[in-house]
Design an enzyme around this catalytic site. Structure first.
Site, PDB file in Angstrom:
ATOM      1  N   ARG A 193     -15.629 -45.748  -9.006  1.00 24.37           N
ATOM      2  CA  ARG A 193     -15.891 -46.793  -9.988  1.00 24.37           C
ATOM      3  C   ARG A 193     -15.214 -48.132  -9.633  1.00 24.37           C
ATOM      4  O   ARG A 193     -15.796 -49.193  -9.830  1.00 24.37           O
ATOM      5  CB  ARG A 193     -15.343 -46.293 -11.328  1.00 24.37           C
ATOM      6  CG  ARG A 193     -15.743 -47.076 -12.511  1.00 24.37           C
ATOM      7  CD  ARG A 193     -14.987 -46.519 -13.703  1.00 24.37           C
ATOM      8  NE  ARG A 193     -15.693 -45.376 -14.263  1.00 24.37           N
ATOM      9  CZ  ARG A 193     -16.669 -45.491 -15.159  1.00 24.37           C
ATOM     10  NH1 ARG A 193     -17.048 -46.674 -15.579  1.00 24.37           N
ATOM     11  NH2 ARG A 193     -17.258 -44.424 -15.647  1.00 24.37           N
ATOM     12  N   LYS A 235     -14.465 -26.545  -7.927  1.00 25.20           N
ATOM     13  CA  LYS A 235     -14.086 -25.900  -9.167  1.00 25.20           C
ATOM     14  C   LYS A 235     -13.387 -26.927 -10.066  1.00 25.20           C
ATOM     15  O   LYS A 235     -12.873 -27.899  -9.523  1.00 25.20           O
ATOM     16  CB  LYS A 235     -13.189 -24.707  -8.894  1.00 25.20           C
ATOM     17  CG  LYS A 235     -11.735 -25.054  -8.546  1.00 25.20           C
ATOM     18  CD  LYS A 235     -10.890 -23.815  -8.468  1.00 25.20           C
ATOM     19  CE  LYS A 235     -10.082 -23.607  -9.707  1.00 25.20           C
ATOM     20  NZ  LYS A 235      -8.757 -24.213  -9.679  1.00 25.20           N
ATOM     21  N   ASP A 239     -14.734 -22.766  -2.981  1.00 30.57           N
ATOM     22  CA  ASP A 239     -13.515 -22.115  -3.434  1.00 30.57           C
ATOM     23  C   ASP A 239     -12.610 -22.181  -2.207  1.00 30.57           C
ATOM     24  O   ASP A 239     -12.859 -21.489  -1.215  1.00 30.57           O
ATOM     25  CB  ASP A 239     -13.767 -20.656  -3.828  1.00 30.57           C
ATOM     26  CG  ASP A 239     -12.500 -20.013  -4.351  1.00 30.57           C
ATOM     27  OD1 ASP A 239     -11.448 -20.170  -3.692  1.00 30.57           O
ATOM     28  OD2 ASP A 239     -12.537 -19.366  -5.399  1.00 30.57           O
ATOM     29  N   HIS A 240     -11.587 -23.025  -2.274  1.00 32.31           N
ATOM     30  CA  HIS A 240     -10.877 -23.309  -1.018  1.00 32.31           C
ATOM     31  C   HIS A 240     -10.157 -22.061  -0.465  1.00 32.31           C
ATOM     32  O   HIS A 240      -9.800 -22.028   0.703  1.00 32.31           O
ATOM     33  CB  HIS A 240      -9.943 -24.519  -1.152  1.00 32.31           C
ATOM     34  CG  HIS A 240      -8.654 -24.249  -1.849  1.00 32.31           C
ATOM     35  ND1 HIS A 240      -8.534 -24.196  -3.212  1.00 32.31           N
ATOM     36  CD2 HIS A 240      -7.415 -24.031  -1.368  1.00 32.31           C
ATOM     37  CE1 HIS A 240      -7.281 -23.955  -3.528  1.00 32.31           C
ATOM     38  NE2 HIS A 240      -6.570 -23.858  -2.426  1.00 32.31           N
ATOM     39  N   LYS A 293      -9.337 -20.363   3.854  1.00 31.79           N
ATOM     40  CA  LYS A 293      -8.028 -20.082   4.460  1.00 31.79           C
ATOM     41  C   LYS A 293      -8.191 -19.147   5.655  1.00 31.79           C
ATOM     42  O   LYS A 293      -8.972 -18.199   5.604  1.00 31.79           O
ATOM     43  CB  LYS A 293      -7.083 -19.456   3.419  1.00 31.79           C
ATOM     44  CG  LYS A 293      -6.643 -20.460   2.360  1.00 31.79           C
ATOM     45  CD  LYS A 293      -5.609 -19.854   1.438  1.00 31.79           C
ATOM     46  CE  LYS A 293      -5.331 -20.756   0.245  1.00 31.79           C
ATOM     47  NZ  LYS A 293      -4.339 -21.800   0.495  1.00 31.79           N
ATOM     48  N   GLU A 316       3.309 -18.946  -6.995  1.00 38.56           N
ATOM     49  CA  GLU A 316       3.597 -20.349  -6.708  1.00 38.56           C
ATOM     50  C   GLU A 316       4.925 -20.735  -7.341  1.00 38.56           C
ATOM     51  O   GLU A 316       5.320 -20.153  -8.362  1.00 38.56           O
ATOM     52  CB  GLU A 316       2.498 -21.241  -7.291  1.00 38.56           C
ATOM     53  CG  GLU A 316       1.130 -21.005  -6.683  1.00 38.56           C
ATOM     54  CD  GLU A 316       0.102 -21.959  -7.260  1.00 38.56           C
ATOM     55  OE1 GLU A 316      -0.140 -22.998  -6.647  1.00 38.56           O
ATOM     56  OE2 GLU A 316      -0.426 -21.671  -8.342  1.00 38.56           O
ATOM     57  N   ASP A 376      -7.961 -20.743 -14.039  1.00 36.12           N
ATOM     58  CA  ASP A 376      -7.565 -21.588 -12.904  1.00 36.12           C
ATOM     59  C   ASP A 376      -7.492 -20.799 -11.594  1.00 36.12           C
ATOM     60  O   ASP A 376      -7.803 -21.339 -10.532  1.00 36.12           O
ATOM     61  CB  ASP A 376      -6.190 -22.216 -13.215  1.00 36.12           C
ATOM     62  CG  ASP A 376      -5.751 -23.214 -12.155  1.00 36.12           C
ATOM     63  OD1 ASP A 376      -6.547 -24.122 -11.850  1.00 36.12           O
ATOM     64  OD2 ASP A 376      -4.631 -23.083 -11.624  1.00 36.12           O
ATOM     65  N   HIS A 403     -10.213 -17.781  -7.263  1.00 35.78           N
ATOM     66  CA  HIS A 403      -9.511 -17.454  -6.018  1.00 35.78           C
ATOM     67  C   HIS A 403      -9.198 -15.950  -5.878  1.00 35.78           C
ATOM     68  O   HIS A 403      -9.497 -15.343  -4.850  1.00 35.78           O
ATOM     69  CB  HIS A 403      -8.199 -18.234  -5.901  1.00 35.78           C
ATOM     70  CG  HIS A 403      -8.368 -19.718  -6.017  1.00 35.78           C
ATOM     71  ND1 HIS A 403      -9.465 -20.391  -5.542  1.00 35.78           N
ATOM     72  CD2 HIS A 403      -7.572 -20.682  -6.557  1.00 35.78           C
ATOM     73  CE1 HIS A 403      -9.327 -21.685  -5.782  1.00 35.78           C
ATOM     74  NE2 HIS A 403      -8.187 -21.885  -6.393  1.00 35.78           N
ATOM     75  N   LYS A 429       2.734 -19.486 -11.989  1.00 34.51           N
ATOM     76  CA  LYS A 429       3.432 -20.718 -11.615  1.00 34.51           C
ATOM     77  C   LYS A 429       4.936 -20.511 -11.828  1.00 34.51           C
ATOM     78  O   LYS A 429       5.338 -19.681 -12.658  1.00 34.51           O
ATOM     79  CB  LYS A 429       2.996 -21.874 -12.528  1.00 34.51           C
ATOM     80  CG  LYS A 429       1.501 -22.102 -12.576  1.00 34.51           C
ATOM     81  CD  LYS A 429       1.030 -22.864 -11.378  1.00 34.51           C
ATOM     82  CE  LYS A 429      -0.442 -23.171 -11.475  1.00 34.51           C
ATOM     83  NZ  LYS A 429      -1.051 -23.438 -10.174  1.00 34.51           N
TER      84      LYS A 429
HETATM   85  C1  BG6 Z   1      -6.038 -24.678  -7.291  1.00 37.78           C
HETATM   86  C2  BG6 Z   1      -5.444 -24.502  -8.674  1.00 37.78           C
HETATM   87  O1  BG6 Z   1      -7.399 -24.325  -7.297  1.00 37.78           O
HETATM   88  O2  BG6 Z   1      -5.343 -23.852  -6.362  1.00 37.78           O
HETATM   89  C3  BG6 Z   1      -3.965 -24.820  -8.655  1.00 37.78           C
HETATM   90  O3  BG6 Z   1      -6.116 -25.356  -9.588  1.00 37.78           O
HETATM   91  C4  BG6 Z   1      -3.255 -24.033  -7.594  1.00 37.78           C
HETATM   92  O4  BG6 Z   1      -3.386 -24.563  -9.931  1.00 37.78           O
HETATM   93  C5  BG6 Z   1      -3.959 -24.163  -6.242  1.00 37.78           C
HETATM   94  O5  BG6 Z   1      -1.928 -24.533  -7.489  1.00 37.78           O
HETATM   95  C6  BG6 Z   1      -3.352 -23.211  -5.233  1.00 37.78           C
HETATM   96  O6  BG6 Z   1      -3.873 -23.476  -3.955  1.00 37.78           O
HETATM   97  P1  BG6 Z   1      -3.037 -23.165  -2.630  1.00 37.78           P
HETATM   98  O7  BG6 Z   1      -3.998 -23.428  -1.537  1.00 37.78           O
HETATM   99  O8  BG6 Z   1      -1.868 -24.087  -2.654  1.00 37.78           O
HETATM  100  O9  BG6 Z   1      -2.625 -21.745  -2.746  1.00 37.78           O
END
Ligand code: BG6
Length: 492
Positions: A51, A148, A177-178, A182, A216, A235, A240, A339
């Site tokens: 924007r 996501k 979905d990252h 990995k 985490e 989340d 994941h 977390k």
């Molecule tokens: C994200 C979540 O999709 O993945 C976060 O929204 C999380 O809350 C993160 O911290 C974790 O990703 P990675 O690659 O650091 O394990």
């Protein structure tokens, strides 16, 4: 061992949300690294669309700052950076109006692959898709990438799928979905389907249980508004952890091809049994007041991070999941994520059953093979095997790890494991959907998740509190203890 880099075909990639956090932290740094590795040919274009009114130079400065921060100043080579910035364009665009679209059309050429990364709120997906078509920028060869959260329940995910389907075919949609990008996650497939050793044992006859942990240390400060509406279930688990579970549990696909793999994953999700309320433990982190010098630092409690003293959202979840099919009947999967835990540690542990009969007698103790697949940090795998303790003292057994840390095994050149986004964006350009979620998969995952969340909403209970820096609430330990099992330790 130096990995071979095969350049992709020329492309124009537009990032909607080009000034946003994801673009700065992940997408642009990933593209830079692939460019530096020689995978992105000269003449491609990377168009930031957002924007703000920014000149081309001002946007390039922003990109350059983001690269300095997230690739690292010392890792940027001035010549490469200059050449990379030469690929960058900027368009100030109104996603729901007319501004900027003709200009964008000028940047996106017909004679090459064109991809559009929707790194924006899902509420804008429809408006953007409509304008891409309305202005003749997209056609049936265009690829779009969406992030996501893909919905917050089955109904909203269906609505999003319908919106996208009005404009694009499923083969054009790349839902990221990252976790699937990995390195170790893909290695999981190589391990299972590239070796004969494991597959015969990969079932309830030999596997006692499987643990999936994504721990985490970070809290949710700074993204409290989003997180408090999601919680760990939406989340992390729905996407994941579910993807990890699918790759562990699925049947061998006939080919390593997008639909063959995704069909098998879908079958796993559809085979998940509803989870009983007493097989889930939800937690929420407390605060820590800090203390004298040398003591641990102060940590705000969850409710302060989300600015709601009454929040009932979980920042931790542990659950027992059953995959009800022939292969896995009777072998539970324990999932855990949270977390502000003791360490950043993600791993999958396949705990095999005891040997059917011990020829060494009771004094040899109980020994089990455990295959651990470490996602982060120190990507690698360890297989715990039982051997005789060296020395003359009789037949005493000990467990030793057969360890393969990828950085050690593959040599120094590979010590920088490719970032997930880096790989996934290149897969979009290569037109490979294997590591992306199909619409029906996402919907099936929500169909399993929704009743669990609905149950919490009607029970209206507070999650169990847990100390920051711990392994989560004590109750989550009980989930396994009562079955004579134990979680693997989360190590600092
Ligand atoms: C994200 C979540 O999709 O993945 C976060 O929204 C999380 O809350 C993160 O911290 C974790 O990703 P990675 O690659 O650091 O394990």
């Amino acid at each position: 061992m130096v990995s071979r880099v095969i350049p992709v075909d020329p492309f124009d990639l537009t990032i909607f949300g080009g000034t946003g956090d994801l673009a700065r932290r992940k997408i642009l740094p990933g593209l830079y690294r692939r460019f530096a590795a020689g995978q992105i040919p000269d003449g491609c274009r990377i168009v930031g669309a957002a924007r703000s009114d920014l000149s081309q130079d001002a946007y390039r400065d922003e990109v350059s700052d983001a690269l300095a921060e997230f690739v690292g100043k010392d890792k940027l080579s001035p010549d490469t950076l200059k050449a990379f910035l030469g690929l960058i364009r900027y368009v100030s665009i109104d996603a729901t109006g007319d501004k900027g679209w003709s200009e964008l059309k000028g940047h996106v050429r017909d004679d090459r692959i064109s991809a559009f990364y929707f790194s924006v709120a899902p509420s804008l997906f429809g408006a953007i898709a409509e304008r891409l078509h309305g202005h003749g920028i997209a056609d049936d060869t265009t690829r779009i990438v969406v992030e996501k959260p893909f919905g917050r329940d089955l109904e909203s995910a269906r609505a999003l799928n319908r919106t996208l389907a009005e404009h694009f075919d499923e083969t054009q949609i790349y839902r990221i979905d990252h976790y699937l990008g990995k390195e170790t996650v893909q290695n999981l497939m190589a391990l299972r389907f590239g070796n004969v050793l494991f597959e015969p044992l990969w079932n309830s006859q030999f596997v006692d249980h499987i643990q999936i942990t994504v721990a985490e240390t970070v809290g949710v400060a700074g993204r409290g508004e989003y997180y408090d509406r999601s919680g760990a279930m939406r989340d992390m688990v729905q996407n994941h952890l579910m993807q990890l579970l699918c790759l562990i549990a699925m049947e061998p696909p006939s080919q390593f091809e997008p639909d063959a793999v995704r069909d098998e994953k879908l079958k796993v999700i559809r085979a998940l049994e509803p989870v009983k309320p007493d097989e889930i433990v939800r937690g929420q982190y407390e605060g820590r007041s800090g203390g004298q010098s040398g003591a641990k630092s102060r940590v705000a409690p969850y409710h302060a991070d989300v600015d709601d003293p009454d929040s009932r959202t979980e920042s931790f979840i542990a659950m027992k999941v059953h995959v009800s099919n022939w292969r896995w009947a009777g072998t539970p999967f324990y999932l855990r994520t949270g977390k502000r835990l003791k360490a950043r540690q993600s791993e999958i542990a396949v705990v095999f059953k005891d040997a059917p009969h011990s020829i060494f007698g009771a004094e040899a103790g109980r020994h089990r093979n455990i295959l651990t697949i470490r996602l982060q940090p120190n990507e690698g795998m360890t297989l715990g095997v039982t051997i005789k303790e060296p020395g003359p003292g009789g037949m005493r057994l000990i467990d030793v790890p057969l360890d393969m840390t990828f950085a050690d095994a593959l040599g120094a050149e590979n010590d920088q494991v490719t970032d997930a986004y880096e790989r996934l964006v290149m897969d979009v350009i290569r037109g490979n959907q294997t590591l992306f979620m199909r619409g029906d998969e996402v919907e099936a995952a929500w169909a399993w998740t929704d009743p669990i969340i609905d149950g919490w909403v009607s029970a209206d209970k507070r999650p169990y509190p847990y100390e920051p820096g711990s392994a989560g609430p004590e109750e989550s330990q009980m989930l396994l203890h009562r079955e004579n099992r134990r979680w693997r330790e989360i190590r600092e």
